[in-house]
Design an enzyme around this catalytic site. Structure first.
Site, PDB file in Angstrom:
ATOM      1  N   GLU A   1      48.102 -30.140  23.207  1.00 46.09           N
ATOM      2  CA  GLU A   1      47.631 -31.388  23.819  1.00 46.09           C
ATOM      3  C   GLU A   1      46.120 -31.562  23.768  1.00 46.09           C
ATOM      4  O   GLU A   1      45.648 -32.679  23.673  1.00 46.09           O
ATOM      5  CB  GLU A   1      48.154 -31.542  25.254  1.00 46.09           C
ATOM      6  CG  GLU A   1      47.557 -30.595  26.252  1.00 46.09           C
ATOM      7  CD  GLU A   1      48.108 -30.815  27.658  1.00 46.09           C
ATOM      8  OE1 GLU A   1      48.400 -31.962  28.019  1.00 46.09           O
ATOM      9  OE2 GLU A   1      48.232 -29.821  28.393  1.00 46.09           O
TER      10      GLU A   1
ATOM     11  N   TRP B   1      41.079 -37.165  49.977  1.00 47.12           N
ATOM     12  CA  TRP B   1      42.199 -36.720  49.167  1.00 47.12           C
ATOM     13  C   TRP B   1      43.127 -36.028  50.149  1.00 47.12           C
ATOM     14  O   TRP B   1      42.813 -34.945  50.643  1.00 47.12           O
ATOM     15  CB  TRP B   1      41.704 -35.768  48.082  1.00 47.12           C
ATOM     16  CG  TRP B   1      42.728 -35.540  47.025  1.00 47.12           C
ATOM     17  CD1 TRP B   1      43.009 -36.349  45.967  1.00 47.12           C
ATOM     18  CD2 TRP B   1      43.614 -34.439  46.930  1.00 47.12           C
ATOM     19  NE1 TRP B   1      44.026 -35.818  45.225  1.00 47.12           N
ATOM     20  CE2 TRP B   1      44.410 -34.649  45.792  1.00 47.12           C
ATOM     21  CE3 TRP B   1      43.835 -33.298  47.692  1.00 47.12           C
ATOM     22  CZ2 TRP B   1      45.405 -33.761  45.390  1.00 47.12           C
ATOM     23  CZ3 TRP B   1      44.814 -32.409  47.298  1.00 47.12           C
ATOM     24  CH2 TRP B   1      45.583 -32.647  46.156  1.00 47.12           C
TER      25      TRP B   1
ATOM     26  N   GLU C   1      54.028 -22.644  27.713  1.00 45.51           N
ATOM     27  CA  GLU C   1      52.873 -23.308  28.334  1.00 45.51           C
ATOM     28  C   GLU C   1      51.620 -23.160  27.461  1.00 45.51           C
ATOM     29  O   GLU C   1      50.843 -24.098  27.313  1.00 45.51           O
ATOM     30  CB  GLU C   1      52.648 -22.727  29.750  1.00 45.51           C
ATOM     31  CG  GLU C   1      51.359 -23.119  30.453  1.00 45.51           C
ATOM     32  CD  GLU C   1      51.146 -24.625  30.627  1.00 45.51           C
ATOM     33  OE1 GLU C   1      52.043 -25.409  30.329  1.00 45.51           O
ATOM     34  OE2 GLU C   1      50.030 -25.001  31.036  1.00 45.51           O
TER      35      GLU C   1
ATOM     36  N   HIS D   1      65.358 -14.475  14.630  1.00 44.52           N
ATOM     37  CA  HIS D   1      66.563 -15.282  14.376  1.00 44.52           C
ATOM     38  C   HIS D   1      66.234 -16.579  13.637  1.00 44.52           C
ATOM     39  O   HIS D   1      67.035 -17.502  13.627  1.00 44.52           O
ATOM     40  CB  HIS D   1      67.281 -15.577  15.697  1.00 44.52           C
ATOM     41  CG  HIS D   1      67.751 -14.335  16.378  1.00 44.52           C
ATOM     42  ND1 HIS D   1      68.809 -13.585  15.915  1.00 44.52           N
ATOM     43  CD2 HIS D   1      67.276 -13.683  17.461  1.00 44.52           C
ATOM     44  CE1 HIS D   1      68.981 -12.532  16.690  1.00 44.52           C
ATOM     45  NE2 HIS D   1      68.051 -12.567  17.641  1.00 44.52           N
TER      46      HIS D   1
ATOM     47  N   CYS E   1      38.265 -34.143  48.603  1.00 41.63           N
ATOM     48  CA  CYS E   1      37.514 -35.067  49.462  1.00 41.63           C
ATOM     49  C   CYS E   1      36.011 -34.983  49.192  1.00 41.63           C
ATOM     50  O   CYS E   1      35.517 -34.018  48.637  1.00 41.63           O
ATOM     51  CB  CYS E   1      37.731 -34.810  50.939  1.00 41.63           C
ATOM     52  SG  CYS E   1      39.432 -34.710  51.428  1.00 41.63           S
TER      53      CYS E   1
ATOM     54  N   LYS F   1      47.401 -38.944  32.702  1.00 43.92           N
ATOM     55  CA  LYS F   1      47.487 -37.899  33.727  1.00 43.92           C
ATOM     56  C   LYS F   1      48.802 -37.965  34.478  1.00 43.92           C
ATOM     57  O   LYS F   1      49.395 -36.955  34.810  1.00 43.92           O
ATOM     58  CB  LYS F   1      46.294 -38.029  34.698  1.00 43.92           C
ATOM     59  CG  LYS F   1      46.231 -36.939  35.759  1.00 43.92           C
ATOM     60  CD  LYS F   1      45.926 -35.589  35.134  1.00 43.92           C
ATOM     61  CE  LYS F   1      46.048 -34.447  36.110  1.00 43.92           C
ATOM     62  NZ  LYS F   1      46.340 -33.178  35.421  1.00 43.92           N
TER      63      LYS F   1
ATOM     64  N   LYS G   1      49.429 -26.301  26.004  1.00 38.75           N
ATOM     65  CA  LYS G   1      47.980 -26.469  26.228  1.00 38.75           C
ATOM     66  C   LYS G   1      47.261 -26.661  24.903  1.00 38.75           C
ATOM     67  O   LYS G   1      46.429 -27.549  24.774  1.00 38.75           O
ATOM     68  CB  LYS G   1      47.376 -25.249  26.936  1.00 38.75           C
ATOM     69  CG  LYS G   1      47.544 -25.102  28.413  1.00 38.75           C
ATOM     70  CD  LYS G   1      46.851 -26.091  29.298  1.00 38.75           C
ATOM     71  CE  LYS G   1      47.697 -27.299  29.538  1.00 38.75           C
ATOM     72  NZ  LYS G   1      48.717 -27.229  30.544  1.00 38.75           N
TER      73      LYS G   1
ATOM     74  N   ARG H   1      36.598 -37.033  43.591  1.00 38.51           N
ATOM     75  CA  ARG H   1      37.134 -35.959  44.435  1.00 38.51           C
ATOM     76  C   ARG H   1      38.341 -36.414  45.256  1.00 38.51           C
ATOM     77  O   ARG H   1      38.966 -35.609  45.944  1.00 38.51           O
ATOM     78  CB  ARG H   1      36.052 -35.436  45.379  1.00 38.51           C
ATOM     79  CG  ARG H   1      34.892 -34.807  44.644  1.00 38.51           C
ATOM     80  CD  ARG H   1      33.889 -34.297  45.635  1.00 38.51           C
ATOM     81  NE  ARG H   1      34.425 -33.211  46.424  1.00 38.51           N
ATOM     82  CZ  ARG H   1      34.174 -31.941  46.192  1.00 38.51           C
ATOM     83  NH1 ARG H   1      33.397 -31.595  45.204  1.00 38.51           N
ATOM     84  NH2 ARG H   1      34.682 -31.008  46.965  1.00 38.51           N
TER      85      ARG H   1
ATOM     86  N   ASN I   1      35.748 -31.970  55.342  1.00 39.19           N
ATOM     87  CA  ASN I   1      36.487 -31.469  54.174  1.00 39.19           C
ATOM     88  C   ASN I   1      37.033 -30.106  54.550  1.00 39.19           C
ATOM     89  O   ASN I   1      36.319 -29.319  55.177  1.00 39.19           O
ATOM     90  CB  ASN I   1      35.560 -31.254  52.975  1.00 39.19           C
ATOM     91  CG  ASN I   1      35.214 -32.548  52.289  1.00 39.19           C
ATOM     92  OD1 ASN I   1      35.693 -33.610  52.660  1.00 39.19           O
ATOM     93  ND2 ASN I   1      34.361 -32.452  51.290  1.00 39.19           N
ATOM     94  N   GLY I   2      38.237 -29.794  54.111  1.00 40.10           N
ATOM     95  CA  GLY I   2      38.788 -28.467  54.386  1.00 40.10           C
ATOM     96  C   GLY I   2      40.106 -28.582  55.125  1.00 40.10           C
ATOM     97  O   GLY I   2      40.668 -29.673  55.272  1.00 40.10           O
TER      98      GLY I   2
HETATM   99  C1  F6R Z   1      50.317 -30.766  30.504  1.00 37.47           C
HETATM  100  C2  F6R Z   1      50.556 -31.696  31.599  1.00 37.47           C
HETATM  101  C3  F6R Z   1      51.864 -32.385  31.675  1.00 37.47           C
HETATM  102  C4  F6R Z   1      52.333 -32.478  33.129  1.00 37.47           C
HETATM  103  C5  F6R Z   1      53.617 -33.332  33.216  1.00 37.47           C
HETATM  104  C6  F6R Z   1      54.146 -33.394  34.635  1.00 37.47           C
HETATM  105  O1  F6R Z   1      49.080 -30.139  30.640  1.00 37.47           O
HETATM  106  O2  F6R Z   1      49.709 -31.922  32.416  1.00 37.47           O
HETATM  107  O3  F6R Z   1      52.807 -31.757  30.883  1.00 37.47           O
HETATM  108  O4  F6R Z   1      52.562 -31.193  33.612  1.00 37.47           O
HETATM  109  O5  F6R Z   1      53.353 -34.624  32.764  1.00 37.47           O
HETATM  110  O6  F6R Z   1      53.231 -33.968  35.487  1.00 37.47           O
HETATM  111  P1  F6R Z   1      53.357 -33.789  37.054  1.00 37.47           P
HETATM  112  O7  F6R Z   1      53.127 -32.345  37.353  1.00 37.47           O
HETATM  113  O8  F6R Z   1      52.293 -34.672  37.630  1.00 37.47           O
HETATM  114  O9  F6R Z   1      54.746 -34.208  37.448  1.00 37.47           O
END
Ligand code: F6R
Length: 607
Positions: A487, A74, A480, A503, A2, A602, A484, A27, A100-101
């Site tokens: 991507e 938010w 993971e 293996h 927020c 995103k 990272k 935000r 906010n909070g």
């Molecule tokens: C990687 C990443 C994606 C998301 C995936 C799921 O850094 O951000 O792999 O984790 O697209 O997204 P959500 O969590 O929004 O369902």
């Protein structure tokens, strides 16, 4: 989470507030609103969705006045709709505030206020503050705010105005940033300097417990003991583009460094330190159904799927409940064999991922209990599951998920503790609760390795392939770490269980193919060490993420990054941090578009 902006001076408040809100939109953009005092009364306008909707309403219905408050939301408590949009008011409509909070004891305070005859118009925790101030108001807004805040547990950045006091504005801070922007015969209050930099660079940062009263061009600041204190403005030197990133270069960097705060938000109010239990309000109503569960399926995509895989280990270890992690996109092909007494738990930052949503809908069709661990309040998955918990990690802007992931792990650890309550001894639970409490501090300590990781990134950024290796709780962290790196840097990377290397994949290893071992001191450490030796013996380079007390890894690895010790099942929350930093710094050296990598979005709303 927020954004807040408020203004008192001699200019038209509504235009300044709207400009400020636009700067704060990153935000949160679930809803926005403003309240402006026209000298006689306070007028408000609210809109759901983005600031542009508010701007549109304001252009049709301009607000007069030189003092006002505004907010972009938010959602945390209550859905993302217009009713829950700030500013919020008391019963009389005279007191208006933005906040906010999170107010942790809002349920209790709400009961108290309802008994006193107050009526509520929203589902937010914020609204109780307006009613509490109303309860204490006796022609002095400052005193009433102070009394109200003394009853509140939780966090706030707060700005309050009253229709009977057209020249007074009160601001208070506890755990949520708030600063005053001091101009010529005008004062701004905001949660983030981004909103006011076009108007002034002279600011006073409020500290926790401080209350500011701006009255007739004078600023009075009081400390937590209500003693008047003197604070001189300081001058902001950085520019507007840096502001919304709090001085960080990218959102990804900011979000990595925000993790002590974001996981503290996930934990807030959820650990009972007297009985050593997890308080999961979202699961209380289905506690009976949960106690009869025979099987749990955790689903997610990408990083959320890695969280699911760690959750699988956590829940089996703490609650002895058979659990399986599944890619949400693969769930449908195995859903037919699921029996009654199975629950499907979706993990999602956005709450909108199409594959995860489709899997949840399918589980519902099969009559299975559906649960969620979701960040975005009021998102589709959050609304459609039978029960769930929010991670409260705040808006995640960078496409690469970082802080949302560690919050998901904290949420899963809490769920494991909740489900395992009867199986774990009080001694075990005490240990777990104490360690969970210390996690924000331990992430903070972990982040101190950032400079060292940057150097390692420089050394290795020209390599074209990387293997990430780990076992048990840290096996999904290998996956993971690879996601990272791929991507944000576009470098090829794979995550494997360390035991699997021999293996097949080990055939690829040579001096140009480095391996990153995630090997904190756990029950599988010796095996990890042997696997690292196997790589070394074949001329491969080894970078290790190890526990601080470890003396043996350094003899094998070319580079070692040390992280604090913690309970084995919580190690992934710390071991992922150097991998996030490594991916970030390598991407920087390769000049990638870190916050918006190519080909990605995103929120993936297609299957
Ligand atoms: C990687 C990443 C994606 C998301 C995936 C799921 O850094 O951000 O792999 O984790 O697209 O997204 P959500 O969590 O929004 O369902």
């Amino acid at each position: 989470m927020c954004g807040i902006i408020a203004y008192i001076g001699n200019k038209k408040a509504s235009n300044l507030l709207l400009d400020g809100l636009k700067k704060l939109e990153y935000r949160g953009y679930d809803s926005a609103g403003l309240a402006v005092h026209d000298g006689q009364k306070i007028n408000t306008i609210k809109a759901s969705g983005r600031i542009i909707n508010l701007a549109d309403k304001l252009s049709k219905n301009p607000l007069k006045g030189n003092m006002g408050i505004a907010h972009t939301r938010w959602a945390t408590h209550g859905q993302a709709n217009i009713k829950n949009a700030h500013p919020h008011s008391d019963c009389s409509g005279q007191i208006w505030l933005v906040h906010n909070g999170i107010i942790e004891n809002y349920q209790k305070l709400k009961q108290f206020l309802v008994k006193k005859g107050h009526f509520f118009s929203s589902q937010t925790d914020t609204e109780i503050i307006a009613h509490l101030i109303e309860e204490f108001y006796n022609e002095n807004l400052l005193t009433a705010v102070r009394k109200a805040l003394s009853l509140i547990k939780g966090t706030y950045g707060l700005v309050v105005i009253h229709s009977l006091e057209p020249k007074r504005l009160i601001a208070a801070r506890m755990g949520s940033p708030l600063l005053l922007g001091v101009g010529a015969k005008e004062v701004f209050v905001c949660s983030d300097a981004a909103a006011i930099l076009p108007f002034t660079r002279d600011v006073i940062y409020l500290e926790d417990g401080e209350i500011a009263e701006i009255y007739n061009n004078k600023i009075n600041i009081f400390n937590a003991n209500y003693r008047k204190i003197k604070k001189e403005p300081e001058t902001i030197k950085w520019d507007i583009n840096e502001a919304e990133k709090d001085g960080f270069k990218h959102f990804m960097e900011k979000e990595i460094f925000e993790q002590p705060k974001s996981i503290a938000n996930t934990l807030r109010g959820r650990i009972n330190t007297k009985e050593y239990k997890a308080n999961l309000g979202g699961f209380i109503e289905i506690k009976n159904e949960l106690s009869q569960l025979k099987y749990l399926v955790l689903i997610g995509c990408g990083t959320a799927h890695c969280a699911a895989r760690i959750g699988e280990y956590m829940i089996e270890e703490l609650a002895c409940l058979p659990t399986r992690a599944e890619y949400a996109s693969e769930f449908r092909y195995r859903a037919n064999v699921l029996l009654k007494n199975t629950a499907v738990l979706a993990i999602s930052q956005s709450g909108e991922t199409a594959d995860t949503l489709a899997a949840i809908r399918q589980a519902k069709e099969k009559g299975l209990l559906t649960l969620g661990v979701v960040n975005v309040v009021g998102s589709t998955i959050a609304r459609e599951v039978n029960a769930g918990i929010y991670t409260h990690s705040g808006p995640e802007i960078a496409v690469a998920s970082t802080k949302a992931f560690t919050s998901q792990l904290i949420a899963l650890a809490l769920i494991a503790l909740f489900l395992g309550e009867k199986k774990l001894s009080i001694k075990q639970r005490r240990l777990i609760v104490k360690e969970l409490e210390s996690m924000p501090q331990k992430i903070k300590e972990t982040l101190k390795i950032s400079r060292q990781v940057k150097k390692i990134a420089k050394k290795y950024c020209k390599y074209k392939n990387f293997a990430f290796l780990g076992r048990k709780f840290n096996c999904p962290i290998a996956q993971e770490g690879a996601i990272k790196l791929k991507e944000v840097s576009y470098i090829h990377a794979e995550g494997f269980p360390s035991g699997e290397m021999k293996h097949g994949p080990i055939a690829m290893i040579d001096k140009n193919f480095p391996s990153i071992f995630i090997m904190p001191q756990t029950s599988v450490y010796d095996k990890d060490l042997s696997n690292a030796e196997e790589i070394k013996a074949r001329g491969g380079k080894v970078i290790a993420i190890a526990s601080r007390s470890d003396r043996r890894t350094r003899k094998v690895a070319d580079d070692v990054v040390y992280i604090p010790k913690t309970l084995e099942f919580l190690t992934p929350i710390l071991s992922v941090v150097p991998l996030q930093l490594l991916a970030y710094y390598i991407a920087i050296y390769k000049k990638r578009n870190v916050d918006k990598p190519r080909n990605l979005a995103k929120s993936v709303t297609v299957e």
